[in-house]
Design a protein around this motif. Structure first.
Motif, PDB file in Angstrom:
ATOM      1  N   SER A 189      32.734  82.375  39.380  1.00 17.55           N
ATOM      2  CA  SER A 189      32.825  82.910  40.760  1.00 17.55           C
ATOM      3  C   SER A 189      33.200  81.975  41.815  1.00 17.55           C
ATOM      4  O   SER A 189      32.849  80.787  41.799  1.00 17.55           O
ATOM      5  CB  SER A 189      31.863  83.832  41.045  1.00 17.55           C
ATOM      6  N   SER A 190      33.906  82.522  42.917  1.00 17.79           N
ATOM      7  CA  SER A 190      33.998  81.656  43.949  1.00 17.79           C
ATOM      8  C   SER A 190      33.162  82.170  45.107  1.00 17.79           C
ATOM      9  O   SER A 190      32.820  83.146  45.207  1.00 17.79           O
ATOM     10  CB  SER A 190      35.829  81.929  44.580  1.00 17.79           C
ATOM     11  N   VAL A 191      32.462  81.330  45.648  1.00 17.00           N
ATOM     12  CA  VAL A 191      31.346  81.675  46.377  1.00 17.00           C
ATOM     13  C   VAL A 191      31.210  81.010  47.845  1.00 17.00           C
ATOM     14  O   VAL A 191      31.567  79.747  48.128  1.00 17.00           O
ATOM     15  CB  VAL A 191      29.912  81.221  45.869  1.00 17.00           C
ATOM     16  N   GLY A 192      30.952  81.704  49.038  1.00 17.65           N
ATOM     17  CA  GLY A 192      30.884  81.164  50.376  1.00 17.65           C
ATOM     18  C   GLY A 192      29.514  81.628  50.734  1.00 17.65           C
ATOM     19  O   GLY A 192      29.278  82.923  50.736  1.00 17.65           O
ATOM     20  N   ILE A 193      28.509  80.993  51.257  1.00 19.38           N
ATOM     21  CA  ILE A 193      27.581  81.270  51.685  1.00 19.38           C
ATOM     22  C   ILE A 193      27.645  80.818  53.230  1.00 19.38           C
ATOM     23  O   ILE A 193      27.690  79.753  53.546  1.00 19.38           O
ATOM     24  CB  ILE A 193      26.296  80.446  51.016  1.00 19.38           C
ATOM     25  N   SER A 194      27.077  81.818  54.101  1.00 19.72           N
ATOM     26  CA  SER A 194      27.019  81.506  55.516  1.00 19.72           C
ATOM     27  C   SER A 194      25.599  81.887  56.201  1.00 19.72           C
ATOM     28  O   SER A 194      25.118  82.796  55.481  1.00 19.72           O
ATOM     29  CB  SER A 194      28.066  82.334  56.410  1.00 19.72           C
ATOM     30  N   GLY A 195      25.357  81.210  57.138  1.00 19.10           N
ATOM     31  CA  GLY A 195      23.823  81.318  57.479  1.00 19.10           C
ATOM     32  C   GLY A 195      23.907  81.204  59.245  1.00 19.10           C
ATOM     33  O   GLY A 195      24.688  80.575  59.829  1.00 19.10           O
ATOM     34  N   ILE A 196      22.779  81.571  59.578  1.00 19.02           N
ATOM     35  CA  ILE A 196      22.231  81.304  61.027  1.00 19.02           C
ATOM     36  C   ILE A 196      22.022  79.957  61.406  1.00 19.02           C
ATOM     37  O   ILE A 196      22.519  79.448  62.351  1.00 19.02           O
ATOM     38  CB  ILE A 196      21.157  82.512  61.630  1.00 19.02           C
ATOM     39  N   ASN A 197      21.198  79.441  60.463  1.00 19.89           N
ATOM     40  CA  ASN A 197      20.529  78.106  60.624  1.00 19.89           C
ATOM     41  C   ASN A 197      20.590  77.291  59.520  1.00 19.89           C
ATOM     42  O   ASN A 197      20.927  77.703  58.239  1.00 19.89           O
ATOM     43  CB  ASN A 197      18.935  78.293  61.142  1.00 19.89           C
ATOM     44  N   GLN A 198      20.775  76.107  59.733  1.00 27.09           N
ATOM     45  CA  GLN A 198      21.434  75.287  58.671  1.00 27.09           C
ATOM     46  C   GLN A 198      19.886  74.924  57.684  1.00 27.09           C
ATOM     47  O   GLN A 198      20.135  75.238  56.347  1.00 27.09           O
ATOM     48  CB  GLN A 198      21.398  73.691  59.386  1.00 27.09           C
ATOM     49  N   GLN A 199      18.717  75.183  58.120  1.00 27.22           N
ATOM     50  CA  GLN A 199      17.557  75.285  57.300  1.00 27.22           C
ATOM     51  C   GLN A 199      17.541  76.623  56.306  1.00 27.22           C
ATOM     52  O   GLN A 199      17.286  76.234  55.190  1.00 27.22           O
ATOM     53  CB  GLN A 199      16.469  75.177  58.080  1.00 27.22           C
ATOM     54  N   ASP A 200      18.471  77.503  56.569  1.00 26.63           N
ATOM     55  CA  ASP A 200      18.313  78.663  55.810  1.00 26.63           C
ATOM     56  C   ASP A 200      19.128  78.244  54.343  1.00 26.63           C
ATOM     57  O   ASP A 200      19.242  79.035  53.538  1.00 26.63           O
ATOM     58  CB  ASP A 200      18.791  79.848  56.345  1.00 26.63           C
ATOM     59  N   LEU A 201      20.135  77.374  54.547  1.00 26.64           N
ATOM     60  CA  LEU A 201      21.013  76.794  53.604  1.00 26.64           C
ATOM     61  C   LEU A 201      20.416  75.925  52.606  1.00 26.64           C
ATOM     62  O   LEU A 201      21.029  75.381  51.737  1.00 26.64           O
ATOM     63  CB  LEU A 201      22.183  76.383  54.124  1.00 26.64           C
ATOM     64  N   GLU A 202      19.349  75.087  53.058  1.00 27.64           N
ATOM     65  CA  GLU A 202      18.838  74.011  52.441  1.00 27.64           C
ATOM     66  C   GLU A 202      18.486  74.245  50.862  1.00 27.64           C
ATOM     67  O   GLU A 202      18.307  73.310  50.284  1.00 27.64           O
ATOM     68  CB  GLU A 202      17.648  73.441  53.264  1.00 27.64           C
TER      69      GLU A 202
END
Length: 222
Positions: A189-202
């Motif tokens: 799958s092709s995936v894009g993850i977006s977040g409000i804060n950088q720490q939420d993507l860690e």
């Protein structure tokens, strides 16, 4: 699965962008538009940060009816268009350039929720992208999120799904087959993850089998 009707886009935009930074505007020239679309224009106009990416949302004054369809949005290349039906005002259609209009399995209110989340995800300051994520790894990527029950668009490729949590939005779609780009690669799958804060993507850093691309979108909130 999240019901799109349960998503309050005013609350969502406040959480995603902060408090509104612009006043509501009177749009007397928009009186003929469907109520959901007119209200949506009034709402998004309160956040100057709400800028479309990947699609071009027409200014209300630019919307014109042609052969029963009122086109209100196009993709960035002008090859794909969206319109509402000028008679029933509830249905939404999409079409490729010089192609036939096809009904989208989403009502206009649901479509506008879908559009709002897509724009927010595409313009987020913090994001990770990977065009080839194995389906075995996908649950670890989406562990904190729940799928939204959108009817779905054919653009940019059929089969895309959207997931979200309090601080994350994920767009998941078929991966492109390198040998035949018009076909899907099985098992990926092709995936894009977006977040409000950088720490939420860690948490994604712990999934070592995926090589994420971090787009240069600006400064993330730490």
């Amino acid at each position: 699965m999240i019901d799109p009707a349960d998503i309050d886009i005013s609350n969502f935009l406040t959480k995603w962008y902060g408090v509104p930074d612009s006043k509501e505007q009177e749009r007397s020239h928009c009186a003929w538009l469907p109520d959901p679309l007119r209200s949506w224009y009034d709402l998004i106009g309160r956040w100057t940060k709400f800028l479309s990416a990947g699609v071009r949302i027409y200014d209300p004054q630019q919307i014109r009816v042609d052969k029963g369809k009122a086109v209100f949005m196009a993709d960035s290349t002008g090859d794909w268009f969206w319109a509402f039906d000028a008679k029933d005002l509830k249905t939404v259609y999409e079409a490729e350039l010089r192609g036939e209009w096809r009904l989208i399995p989403e009502s206009l209110p649901e479509f506008l929720v879908h559009l709002t989340l897509m724009v927010a995800a595409d313009t987020a300051n913090c994001a990770r992208l990977c065009s080839q994520v194995s389906n075995e790894t996908l649950p670890a990527v989406l562990v904190a999120m729940e799928e939204i029950g959108f009817g779905g668009w054919r653009w940019p490729r059929p089969g895309r799904r959207m997931f979200m949590s309090e601080k994350l939005i994920a767009n998941v779609g078929p991966a492109m087959d390198f040998r035949a780009p018009w076909r899907n690669r099985e098992g990926f799958s092709s995936v894009g993850i977006s977040g409000i804060n950088q720490q939420d993507l860690e948490y994604l850093d712990g999934i070592t089998s995926i090589k994420w691309v971090i787009p240069d979108l600006g400064d993330c909130v730490s």
